[in-house]
Scaffold this active site. Structure first.
Site, PDB file in Angstrom:
ATOM      1  N   PRO A  98       0.827  -1.220   0.000  1.00 55.86           N
ATOM      2  CA  PRO A  98       0.000   0.000   0.000  1.00 55.86           C
ATOM      3  C   PRO A  98       0.858   1.266   0.000  1.00 55.86           C
ATOM      4  CG  PRO A  98      -0.659  -1.510   1.753  1.00 55.86           C
ATOM      5  CD  PRO A  98       0.633  -2.024   1.193  1.00 55.86           C
ATOM      6  N   GLU A  99       0.462   2.230  -0.813  1.00 56.37           N
ATOM      7  CA  GLU A  99       1.130   3.524  -0.874  1.00 56.37           C
ATOM      8  C   GLU A  99       0.263   4.546  -0.139  1.00 56.37           C
ATOM      9  OE1 GLU A  99       4.047   4.220  -2.227  1.00 56.37           O
ATOM     10  OE2 GLU A  99       4.485   2.418  -3.378  1.00 56.37           O
TER      11      GLU A  99
ATOM     12  N   LYS B 209       2.785   6.705   5.219  1.00 55.53           N
ATOM     13  CA  LYS B 209       2.075   5.419   5.131  1.00 55.53           C
ATOM     14  C   LYS B 209       1.736   4.857   6.517  1.00 55.53           C
ATOM     15  CE  LYS B 209       4.921   4.563   1.120  1.00 55.53           C
ATOM     16  NZ  LYS B 209       5.942   3.675   0.533  1.00 55.53           N
TER      17      LYS B 209
ATOM     18  N   HIS C  34      -7.753 -14.993   5.407  1.00 60.02           N
ATOM     19  CA  HIS C  34      -6.568 -14.552   6.142  1.00 60.02           C
ATOM     20  C   HIS C  34      -6.904 -13.572   7.266  1.00 60.02           C
ATOM     21  CE1 HIS C  34      -4.245 -16.708   3.189  1.00 60.02           C
ATOM     22  NE2 HIS C  34      -4.862 -16.038   2.218  1.00 60.02           N
TER      23      HIS C  34
ATOM     24  N   ARG D 281       0.235 -12.207   4.270  1.00 61.84           N
ATOM     25  CA  ARG D 281       1.662 -12.483   4.466  1.00 61.84           C
ATOM     26  C   ARG D 281       2.162 -12.138   5.860  1.00 61.84           C
ATOM     27  NH1 ARG D 281       4.718 -10.405  -0.763  1.00 61.84           N
ATOM     28  NH2 ARG D 281       6.351 -11.662   0.171  1.00 61.84           N
TER      29      ARG D 281
ATOM     30  N   ARG E  19      14.215  -2.494  -6.242  1.00 63.91           N
ATOM     31  CA  ARG E  19      13.079  -2.263  -7.126  1.00 63.91           C
ATOM     32  C   ARG E  19      13.610  -1.762  -8.462  1.00 63.91           C
ATOM     33  NH1 ARG E  19       8.377   0.369  -3.657  1.00 63.91           N
ATOM     34  NH2 ARG E  19       7.201  -0.760  -5.221  1.00 63.91           N
TER      35      ARG E  19
END
Ligand SMILES: [Zn+2]
Length: 278
Positions: free
Chosen positions: A2-3, A61, A95, A114, A266
């Protein structure tokens, strides 16, 4: 991952649902997301029950949910963390990790495949949790001092892209937003920050803010299909902006193919035609 725009979408979704509601019960289905709590899952349950939520807050964030007593619940979304609001009887997501029952039969669920994310109590953290004090204000913060951010950037000799991603200088600019802003401002990502003019840096920060606001207006942008906002709708959309296009797609300002190069773990996208190295 998420940004900032997605985290803001989550914050707004939570704000519409939890403010003024009290925690009636907590169920920890997996201990890992509450690993930061010193007394483990049992302590986490005890410390939350009975408290009343105030308006959720965000910096960069980082997201936290203040309680009216001055403490806060800090949330790390990690790679795949989500919040869902459901009726307590609704089927559990695969999850689902932590269930927080609120007044009026509302259940706030922390879902994380995760489990790099998590929830922790931030004592006295309603205004600003101690875990967030080293994070600079982000560009969507009404109190951000743009001239001050420009001065902090100009004091750095590292590559401008690296500085834009430094959360102590300005928070919330992720990899794709840095690439977009550098493309808009025609700045090569490897340019040393102190070589850029005050004017160019101002343009760069405004470009970063504009692209994040545009993403926010469309519900956030993420290329990660794991990301879902609080109502369970996918928040991501495909942009046709050249700087986010795949390697080899032509730059919108000319025929030059956008280049992709390795950047830490990245990649960076830039146009060798209009983002010349100085
Ligand atoms: Zn170009």
């Amino acid at each position: 991952m998420p940004e900032l725009p997605e985290v803001e979408v989550v914050r707004r979704g939570l704000a519409a649902a939890i403010v003024g509601r009290s925690v009636t019960d907590v169920t920890v289905l997996h201990p890992r997301p509450v690993r930061a709590h010193p007394d483990g899952p049992t302590g986490f349950v005890t410390s939350l029950t009975g408290r009343t939520f105030d308006v959720p807050a965000r910096r960069g964030k980082f997201l936290w949910m203040p309680f009216r007593d001055g403490d806060a619940l800090l949330a790390h979304l990690g790679m795949s963390g989500q919040f869902r609001l459901d009726a307590p009887a609704a089927p559990l997501q695969r999850h689902a990790r932590v269930l927080i029952d609120l007044d009026d039969d509302v259940q706030l669920r922390f879902v994380d495949q995760r489990m790099f994310g998590g929830l922790s109590l931030a004592p006295g953290g309603a205004e600003l949790p101690v875990q967030v004090t080293h994070i600079a204000r982000d560009l969507l913060d009404p109190e951000v001092d743009l001239a001050g951010v420009v001065r902090r950037i100009k004091a750095k000799r590292s590559a401008i892209k690296r500085v834009l991603l430094d959360q102590r200088v300005v928070s919330g600019i992720g990899n794709i937003y840095a690439d977009e802003a550098l493309w808009v401002a025609r700045v090569h990502p490897e340019t040393p920050a102190d070589r850029l003019s005050t004017h160019t840096l101002g343009a760069l920060l405004r470009a970063a803010r504009d692209v994040m606001e545009a993403a926010l207006a469309q519900g956030g942008t993420s290329f990660d299909a794991l990301y879902v906002n609080v109502n369970g709708e996918s928040g991501y959309f495909f942009r046709d902006d050249p700087a986010s296009a795949g390697n080899g797609a032509p730059c919108e300002r000319g025929a030059t193919p956008i280049r992709r190069v390795a950047f830490t773990n990245r990649s960076s996208h830039f146009c060798p035609g209009c983002q010349r190295r100085r």
